[in-house]
Design a protein around this motif. Structure first.
Motif, PDB file in Angstrom:
ATOM      1  N   CYS A 227       0.842  -1.190   0.000  1.00 12.40           N
ATOM      2  CA  CYS A 227       0.000   0.000   0.000  1.00 12.40           C
ATOM      3  C   CYS A 227       0.882   1.247   0.000  1.00 12.40           C
ATOM      4  O   CYS A 227       1.796   1.372   0.810  1.00 12.40           O
ATOM      5  N   CYS A 231      -1.585   3.558   5.488  1.00  5.43           N
ATOM      6  CA  CYS A 231      -1.402   2.389   6.363  1.00  5.43           C
ATOM      7  C   CYS A 231      -0.085   1.684   6.112  1.00  5.43           C
ATOM      8  O   CYS A 231       0.449   1.027   7.008  1.00  5.43           O
ATOM      9  N   GLU A 232       0.446   1.766   4.890  1.00  9.50           N
ATOM     10  CA  GLU A 232       1.721   1.154   4.533  1.00  9.50           C
ATOM     11  C   GLU A 232       1.735  -0.350   4.774  1.00  9.50           C
ATOM     12  O   GLU A 232       2.775  -0.943   5.043  1.00  9.50           O
ATOM     13  N   CYS A 250      -6.330  -0.006  -1.526  1.00 10.39           N
ATOM     14  CA  CYS A 250      -6.097  -0.649  -0.233  1.00 10.39           C
ATOM     15  C   CYS A 250      -7.424  -0.734   0.549  1.00 10.39           C
ATOM     16  O   CYS A 250      -8.217   0.199   0.552  1.00 10.39           O
ATOM     17  N   THR A 252      -7.891  -0.853   3.804  1.00  5.50           N
ATOM     18  CA  THR A 252      -8.013  -0.081   5.035  1.00  5.50           C
ATOM     19  C   THR A 252      -7.968   1.407   4.816  1.00  5.50           C
ATOM     20  O   THR A 252      -8.629   2.156   5.519  1.00  5.50           O
ATOM     21  N   CYS A 253      -7.173   1.874   3.858  1.00  5.69           N
ATOM     22  CA  CYS A 253      -6.969   3.314   3.757  1.00  5.69           C
ATOM     23  C   CYS A 253      -7.217   3.862   2.353  1.00  5.69           C
ATOM     24  O   CYS A 253      -7.069   5.074   2.141  1.00  5.69           O
ATOM     25  N   GLY A 255      -5.443   3.602  -0.186  1.00  5.36           N
ATOM     26  CA  GLY A 255      -4.209   3.981  -0.875  1.00  5.36           C
ATOM     27  C   GLY A 255      -4.008   3.170  -2.136  1.00  5.36           C
ATOM     28  O   GLY A 255      -4.595   2.103  -2.324  1.00  5.36           O
TER      29      GLY A 255
HETATM   30 ZN   LIG Z   1      -3.447   1.260   2.968  1.00  4.04          ZN
END
Ligand SMILES: [Zn+2]
Length: 260
Positions: A227, A231-232, A250, A252-253, A255
């Motif tokens: 990502c 969140c990376e 992504c 969660t975020c 991205g």
């Molecule tokens: Zn993310």
């Protein structure tokens, strides 16, 4: 004036502000500034609870906190727990090095979620927005289910969600998966309730199973998706190329994703 050593002793509250505002889909932003201590903690509890009533993702900007005492720390930990147990997510952004150290020395770091980023320049959500995406606008926010792992037979992962339903997610070979039975997960559903992926926040093991044709037909190759957003996370993705083909973001975020 901000005191660089302010995280180790009580002080009188000054310039305290804590407010929340609705964000994107089932998301909210909280900004808290000044001193978070025994006096101001109840107000933070109230604001966080109001935000949690309205959103599944609550991003708490703590960049302008000048001081956090034991009671303040406990407020953030308790609110994170309330969020997790209700299937929501509370994420701290703009965490200073001092506050991160405070979480570490008190052993509470695993009990909170925070986005990486330096608080001095752009950090957390602001940094993500600057890079072209905003976690608050992630449509997945509305479809987060808190779950716990029931069993990991072979490549199947069964998660028991808080609403009582049993959901099956794809998991890497069991010997590669270090999740204890009973571990809490975030599970991401599509609009029909199918599992898009899941994330074990404590270990940062994350699986994106978008475009996996069958849970039972274990893929022969599994690639990682990195990502590029806030969140990376590195997503283990059994159908990684197909995910990229469809320009998925992504879970969660929101991205952008690239092959890891
Ligand atoms: Zn993310």
């Amino acid at each position: 004036m901000s005191d660089p050593n302010a995280f180790d002793g009580p002080r009188e509250p000054t310039g305290f502000v804590c407010v929340w505002s609705p964000g994107g889909v089932q998301a909210a932003a909280v900004r808290v500034s000044g001193e978070l201590n025994l006096v101001t903690a109840p107000q933070v509890v109230q604001v966080l609870d109001e935000a949690l009533e309205h959103a599944r993702l609550i991003m708490v900007n703590v960049r302008d906190l000048s001081f956090v005492d034991d009671s303040g720390l406990q407020v953030l930990v308790d609110a994170t727990r309330r969020a997790r147990t209700s299937g929501a997510r509370l994420v701290l952004v703009g965490v200073s090095a001092e506050l991160a150290q405070w979480f570490a020395v008190t052993g509470t770091r695993p009990l909170v979620d925070m986005l990486p980023g330096t608080p001095s320049a752009a950090g957390g959500r602001e940094d993500a927005v600057a890079r072209g995406f905003d976690p608050l606008l992630n449509p997945v926010n509305a479809r987060i289910v808190a779950a716990r792992v029931m069993d990991i037979p072979d490549r199947a992962l069964w998660a028991h969600s808080l609403d009582g339903t049993i959901r099956c997610g794809w998991a890497p070979a069991a010997e590669d998966l270090r999740l204890p039975v009973g571990a809490p997960l975030e599970v991401y559903l599509d609009h029909q309730g199918a599992v898009n992926g899941w994330w074990h926040t404590a270990s940062r093991v994350a699986v994106n199973q978008r475009h996996l044709t069958s849970i039972d037909a274990a893929p022969t190759t599994a690639a990682g998706l990195a990502c590029q957003g806030a969140c990376e996370l590195i997503w283990q993705a059994p159908a990684a190329v197909h995910v990229l083909d469809h320009d998925e973001r992504c879970l969660t975020c929101a991205g952008a994703l690239v092959l890891a």
